[in-house]
Structures are given as C-alpha cells and as structure tokens.
Scaffold this motif. Structure first.
Motif, PDB file in Angstrom:
ATOM      1  N   ARG A 180       0.507  -1.523   0.449  1.00 38.06           N
ATOM      2  CA  ARG A 180      -0.093   0.275  -0.286  1.00 38.06           C
ATOM      3  C   ARG A 180       0.941   1.116   0.023  1.00 38.06           C
ATOM      4  N   LYS A 181       1.942   0.928   0.159  1.00 41.60           N
ATOM      5  CA  LYS A 181       3.195   2.350   1.163  1.00 41.60           C
ATOM      6  C   LYS A 181       4.093   2.198  -0.468  1.00 41.60           C
ATOM      7  N   ILE A 182       4.125   1.394  -1.083  1.00 45.64           N
ATOM      8  CA  ILE A 182       4.997   1.345  -2.076  1.00 45.64           C
ATOM      9  C   ILE A 182       4.557   0.907  -3.221  1.00 45.64           C
ATOM     10  N   GLU A 183       3.604   0.031  -3.476  1.00 50.08           N
ATOM     11  CA  GLU A 183       3.653  -0.292  -4.888  1.00 50.08           C
ATOM     12  C   GLU A 183       3.084   0.938  -5.901  1.00 50.08           C
ATOM     13  N   PRO A 184       2.861   0.925  -6.586  1.00 51.22           N
ATOM     14  CA  PRO A 184       1.355   2.269  -7.775  1.00 51.22           C
ATOM     15  C   PRO A 184       0.641   1.356  -7.575  1.00 51.22           C
ATOM     16  N   ASP A 185       0.253   0.358  -7.908  1.00 50.63           N
ATOM     17  CA  ASP A 185      -1.156  -0.257  -7.402  1.00 50.63           C
ATOM     18  C   ASP A 185      -0.765  -1.973  -6.233  1.00 50.63           C
ATOM     19  N   PRO A 186      -1.038  -1.578  -5.146  1.00 50.88           N
ATOM     20  CA  PRO A 186      -1.336  -2.298  -3.921  1.00 50.88           C
ATOM     21  C   PRO A 186      -1.953  -3.210  -4.482  1.00 50.88           C
ATOM     22  N   ALA A 187      -2.915  -3.271  -5.866  1.00 53.06           N
ATOM     23  CA  ALA A 187      -3.849  -4.987  -6.711  1.00 53.06           C
ATOM     24  C   ALA A 187      -3.031  -6.073  -6.633  1.00 53.06           C
ATOM     25  N   LYS A 188      -1.798  -5.431  -7.791  1.00 52.81           N
ATOM     26  CA  LYS A 188      -1.322  -6.045  -8.772  1.00 52.81           C
ATOM     27  C   LYS A 188       0.298  -5.197  -8.511  1.00 52.81           C
ATOM     28  N   PRO A 189       1.176  -5.597  -7.706  1.00 57.45           N
ATOM     29  CA  PRO A 189       2.386  -5.274  -7.182  1.00 57.45           C
ATOM     30  C   PRO A 189       3.333  -5.654  -8.026  1.00 57.45           C
TER      31      PRO A 189
END
Length: 231
Positions: free
Chosen positions: A204-213
């Motif tokens: 949630r804090k790092i990925e552009p889209d947490p659902a598609k890391p």
C-alpha cells in the motif's frame, strides 16, 4: 542496569502484578497503565522501548490504543491476544503491532518474544544499496526513510526491516521462515499471517497499484521476492 523500559497496559491488577514481577526480575524497568487512555498520557511525557498491551480492555480497547500509539511512537508493541481469535490477531498487526503473544502463554515464551521485539535482528547487508528508487518512491536505508513524490511515508520499524531484507536479496524467492526469523527473530517461523499483513501494508505504501504489485511479489507456497525495476 535496565534491560529496557516497558509500559505494561492491562486492566487486570493481578495480571499487571505478575507481569511486573516477571519483567523486573529480568532487569526491565516497568511502568503500569490500567487502560489505553492512561497509556497514551504516559507516552506523551515519557519514552518507552516496548509497550505490552492487552487487546481486551474496557473503554479504549487494545486495538484502538495500538493505532493511537503507532501514530506518535515507533516503540515496539507486543499485544496480548486470546488464543483461537484469528481476527483479533490480524487486527492487532493491522493496527501497527510488531507481534502478539496468545493467552495463556508461558513465561519463557513471553520473555523470548520481548527480547525479539527489542532486538534489531538486521545488520547492514554487505553490498546493499544505500538508496533505492522505485518509480516515485525513494527508500533511504541510511536514514531509514521512505518518500513518495517527496512526501514522507511512515513505515513501522518492522515494516522497514522487512522491506530492507527483501531489497537486499533481489530476485530471490525468500521462504516465509527465513523472513520471519531474520526480521522478527529466531523464536519465530510459523507466523505466516505476520507476513501477509505486513506485505499488504508495504504494498500500500510502496507499489503504484497494491492490487497488482510490481516489486514485492508473492512466491506461492514459498514466500516473497523483491523484483527490482527494469533499467
């Protein structure tokens, strides 16, 4: 010499008494609070290395207290939870706890978990980068900071330790047990739910889209892998 300063938060006087004696015998300096409100008041004026926090308390419950503590402090937080309450355990980790101890627990187990929570298990990795850029996210390992588009992203100490270990071993599928023992300590190994919760928070804090890391990948039945950005 004090082994560490512990804030013990529980509404049961008998439990506080037993834990205070146990911890004092091990060299810890113990301060007691009867509820979450009292604990937060103490944290405003004093510094503690670890908060030992009961989940089930009247008034401000343990989960809400944990969230409030984490908003103002990076101290280690261990929660005392009821056995077989999986939802309660996940809620504790989501609220920012470093871990939990289930009731009833043995004194050696509790002391081992406290030592692990207070100990920095990660040493600087040989050849590890001092700074990593993941798109608009910049991770500074020397300062232990993470920014996104220049804005600070707050990571708990354990979130940062987990992220550091993964990034220090790029393109390697790291087993659950190895991650748990390197980040939380040798007493751990089977608490896969810790990793699920912490990886969710990190994505949630790092990925552009947490659902598609793109960077923090799941290796099914094995563990997790850091995939560096393509140059």
């Amino acid at each position: 010499m004090s082994t560490g300063r512990v804030l013990l938060v529980d509404d049961e006087p008998q439990i506080r008494r037993v834990l205070r004696i146990t911890l004092a015998d091990e060299g810890y300096e113990v301060t007691e609070a009867r509820n979450g409100e009292d604990a937060l008041e103490l944290l405003r004026t004093d510094r503690f290395d670890l908060v030992l926090l009961d989940v089930n308390m009247p008034g401000m419950g343990g989960i809400a207290t944990c969230s409030a503590i984490r908003a103002v402090s990076d101290c280690a937080i261990l929660m005392l939870t009821v056995r077989d309450s999986e939802g309660e355990k996940i809620a504790a980790l989501d609220a920012g706890a470093d871990g939990y101890v289930t009731k009833p627990f043995s004194t050696p187990e509790l002391l081992a978990r406290i030592r692990s929570a207070l100990r920095r298990t990660l040493e600087p990795q040989t050849g590890a980068p001092k700074q990593v850029d993941l798109g608009d996210v910049r991770i500074d390992f020397e300062r232990r900071t993470v920014t996104r588009d220049g804005d600070a992203q707050h990571l708990t100490p354990k979130e940062f330790d987990l992220l550091q270990y993964l990034i220090s071993h790029p393109n390697r599928a790291i087993p659950h047990r190895e991650l748990l023992q390197r980040v939380w300590g040798p007493e751990y190994g089977d608490e896969v739910e810790y990793l699920r919760v912490f990886m969710k928070q990190l994505r949630r804090k790092i990925e552009p889209d947490p659902a598609k890391p793109q960077y923090l990948l799941t290796e099914p039945w094995v563990g997790y892998r850091f995939s560096p950005p393509s140059l």
